[in-house]
Scaffold this motif. Structure first.
Motif, short mmCIF file in Angstrom:
data_model
loop_
_atom_site.label_atom_id
_atom_site.label_comp_id
_atom_site.label_asym_id
_atom_site.label_seq_id
_atom_site.Cartn_x
_atom_site.Cartn_y
_atom_site.Cartn_z
N GLY B 171 0.82 -1.21 0.00
CA GLY B 171 0.21 -0.16 -0.04
C GLY B 171 0.80 1.45 0.05
N THR B 193 -9.11 12.17 -7.11
CA THR B 193 -9.04 11.80 -5.94
C THR B 193 -10.09 11.06 -5.26
OG1 THR B 193 -7.45 13.63 -5.51
CG2 THR B 193 -7.61 12.15 -3.50
N PHE B 194 -11.43 11.60 -5.43
CA PHE B 194 -12.41 11.40 -4.68
C PHE B 194 -12.85 9.84 -5.37
CE2 PHE B 194 -13.14 15.96 -5.31
CZ PHE B 194 -12.18 16.28 -4.13
N PHE B 195 -12.56 9.52 -6.55
CA PHE B 195 -12.91 8.14 -6.75
C PHE B 195 -11.84 7.13 -6.77
CE2 PHE B 195 -15.27 11.60 -9.06
CZ PHE B 195 -16.47 11.33 -8.76
N ILE B 196 -10.69 7.54 -6.07
CA ILE B 196 -9.82 6.17 -5.70
C ILE B 196 -10.42 5.36 -4.95
CG2 ILE B 196 -7.34 5.80 -4.42
CD1 ILE B 196 -6.61 8.60 -5.50
N PRO B 197 -11.12 5.61 -3.72
CA PRO B 197 -11.73 4.48 -2.94
C PRO B 197 -12.62 3.56 -3.58
CG PRO B 197 -11.95 6.61 -1.77
CD PRO B 197 -11.50 6.86 -3.23
N VAL B 198 -13.63 4.21 -4.72
CA VAL B 198 -14.61 3.41 -5.12
C VAL B 198 -14.03 2.50 -6.20
CG1 VAL B 198 -15.34 5.02 -6.95
CG2 VAL B 198 -16.82 3.39 -6.29
N MET B 200 -10.60 1.41 -6.07
CA MET B 200 -9.94 0.29 -5.47
C MET B 200 -10.78 -0.81 -4.82
SD MET B 200 -6.61 2.25 -3.85
CE MET B 200 -6.13 0.69 -3.31
N PHE B 202 -13.85 -1.55 -5.58
CA PHE B 202 -14.64 -2.32 -6.85
C PHE B 202 -13.42 -3.53 -7.35
CE2 PHE B 202 -15.48 -3.06 -11.34
CZ PHE B 202 -16.73 -3.51 -11.20
N ASN B 205 -13.34 -6.32 -4.52
CA ASN B 205 -14.32 -6.82 -4.41
C ASN B 205 -14.67 -7.92 -5.53
OD1 ASN B 205 -14.75 -5.70 -1.87
ND2 ASN B 205 -16.13 -4.16 -2.93
N ILE B 206 -14.49 -7.40 -6.64
CA ILE B 206 -14.71 -8.38 -7.96
C ILE B 206 -13.72 -9.35 -7.83
CG2 ILE B 206 -13.88 -7.27 -9.83
CD1 ILE B 206 -16.57 -7.41 -11.38
N THR B 208 -12.03 -10.52 -5.47
CA THR B 208 -11.89 -11.53 -4.37
C THR B 208 -12.99 -12.33 -4.62
OG1 THR B 208 -11.20 -9.87 -2.84
CG2 THR B 208 -12.54 -11.72 -1.76
N MET B 272 -13.69 1.39 -14.81
CA MET B 272 -14.52 0.41 -14.31
C MET B 272 -14.39 -0.78 -15.17
SD MET B 272 -15.66 1.15 -11.23
CE MET B 272 -17.26 0.69 -10.81
#
Lengths: 325, 325
Positions: B171, B193-198, B200, B202, B205-206, B208, B272
């Motif tokens: 990380g 920056t604001f879309f880094i969390p979503v 990563m 996504f 999760n997919i 995994t 995405m």
């Protein structure tokens, strides 16, 4: 799914039911007559006059006991039985604890409805565990068949989409919203951005570890789960605090290689510690609350825990940025 | 752990071994003599002159068959047996497939070494599944006891730390490094920056979900796993493409509520889709390669998949930012 209930695994024929009043000799003779044409279990179930299960005799006991004794006097009155509506996990515990390869299944009135062989339980347990692992990954159900036709692909997509959609919406509106709220901090000190992945990842991973342990524990419905729960939570929180300190130090020291900003390093260290403890609390609370509500902890936990700890990790990090930077 | 091998669950006494040359009557008499003082299995194992297992007779067959026949002529020559070194999963499959509650265990020379009852297999399967679920969460092993004393807490910390440390280092140095590399993009358009969390989240999760499905499949070592593998991968990639389109649209449209930047929305949509397909490939490749290498897919997959897809999600996102923004 048909597989998730004990009922599916109950065999309703192939066993012999005898009244406790007959003798060992009579029972053996009856057994031979029935067993000749059809395969039967080597356990003979004993019922009273109102057809309620009172015990069982194994074939080997019929051979070894005195022929003139009554069944009711040679039977094992404590032969393990289980209610038809019991969860599969309870049947598994019973088989393991009593070291038996079959058990009687009774309805609510104590009447024998059939039996379960442990090979069927193995099948059941395997299926249940696949379901649990899938649910932990946010997949609604495991499907028996892989199929490349469109309806099947769409069903498979639906199984995975529900939780992905949930996490995307939380990611955009909550995590994205938090970052938008702290926009000035990001513009003033862009360095804070670089540690968003590690902090979110850390919170997620440690929270998932905790919820995995508790989901497992609550799904197994072990005896005395209450006291163990508190002990495990205490142990987890201490472990988490220590992990937060060690990994917080690693992160803080590493950050100094990129940016020689000691206040940022301090923010990272404190955030990691806080995130660790908070993620563990969330990782415990969500499965615990779903369990209390009677929901399957596995189906609720992974998605919800992941999303909540993502958001909390960001919040904690930016609160300390605002306080200390 | 002692629990992970079939050997631990083998019972070495309580069963009767007879030469195929004796008669049913003699076998039954012997059985009664032995069974009287000690509990024994209701299966009699039949061996040849060099003590190799050749079959088995159930007690009920001894009772029902003609007393003067030889054991070798009434036995089931195909009575299920398993090698001592076989994995537990194979014993489970055998029990389920043959519908048996006990099986013979033989060494490499075909000599009988004992037997396994399915209630012990239930115990083994339960334990194995707990281990697998723990490994998927990056916990090295499940411990039987919760203990609040320091040595136990330190061991528990070690079990969880290895993978957390790995992900923290990835990380900071890889994900953090990528963000540092694209520093100018972040400073120029802070909205990215604001879309880094979503993004990563996504990818994670997919990926995994896919690795969970493949780890499960490879651990079960199902028959014909090869053809199923390819079919499942194809199905997963189609599903993933569709999920990428749907959730990419959701993210892109949502982004317009925060920032009316159509080019950013396009970057999000394309990223995405790409992340979805790449995360699924990684989620497949890692367990597949560990399986090929003979490592336990479950222990390698979760940590490695999560870290790799985190990094790839960021890379994909910033490459499209550089190309299109």
């Amino acid at each position: 799914m048909p597989h998730s209930r004990l009922e599916t695994f109950v065999t309703k024929k192939g066993f012999i039911l005898l009244n406790g009043g007959i003798t060992v000799k009579e029972a053996l003779a009856h057994w031979k007559k029935v067993a000749k044409p059809t395969p039967v279990s080597h356990v003979v179930y004993v019922v009273d006059d109102s057809n309620r299960l009172v015990g069982a005799v194994e074939l080997k006991d019929l051979l070894l006991d005195e022929p003139d004794k009554k069944l009711s006097s040679v039977m094992r009155a404590d032969f393990p039985s289980i209610r038809l509506k019991a969860p599969i996990s309870q049947a598994v515990s019973l088989a393991v604890e009593k070291e038996i390869t079959e058990m009687a299944v009774v309805d609510d009135n104590g009447e024998l409805v059939g039996m379960v062989f442990t090979d069927r339980l193995l099948d059941a347990l395997n299926w249940m565990n696949t379901q649990n692992v899938y649910r932990l990954a946010g997949i609604l159900r495991a499907r028996e068949k892989v199929d490349l036709r469109l309806p099947s692909l769409v069903r498979g997509m639906y199984d995975r989409m529900v939780w992905l959609l949930f996490s995307v919406i939380v990611g955009v509106f909550v995590a994205g919203g938090i970052l938008k709220h702290f926009e000035t901090a990001i513009i003033t000190v862009p360095a804070v951005t670089f540690f968003i992945p590690v902090l979110m990842g850390f919170g997620g991973n440690i929270g998932t570890q905790t919820s995995t342990v508790f989901v497992r524990m609550l799904s197994n419905k072990e005896a005395g789960v209450g006291r163990r729960l508190l002990k495990l939570l205490t142990a987890d929180l201490i472990t988490g605090g220590l992990l937060g300190i060690v990994l917080g130090l690693v992160t803080a020291v590493s950050s100094l290689l990129f940016f020689t900003d000691f206040r940022l390093a301090l923010v990272l260290f404190i955030s990691m510690m806080m995130i660790s403890v908070v993620a563990i609390l969330v990782g415990f609370m969500i499965p615990y609350l779903s369990h209390k509500k009677g929901w399957d902890p596995a189906i609720v936990s992974a998605p919800v825990v992941t999303s909540i700890k993502d958001v909390l990790a960001l919040l904690i990090y930016f609160l300390f940025i605002r306080l200390l930077l």
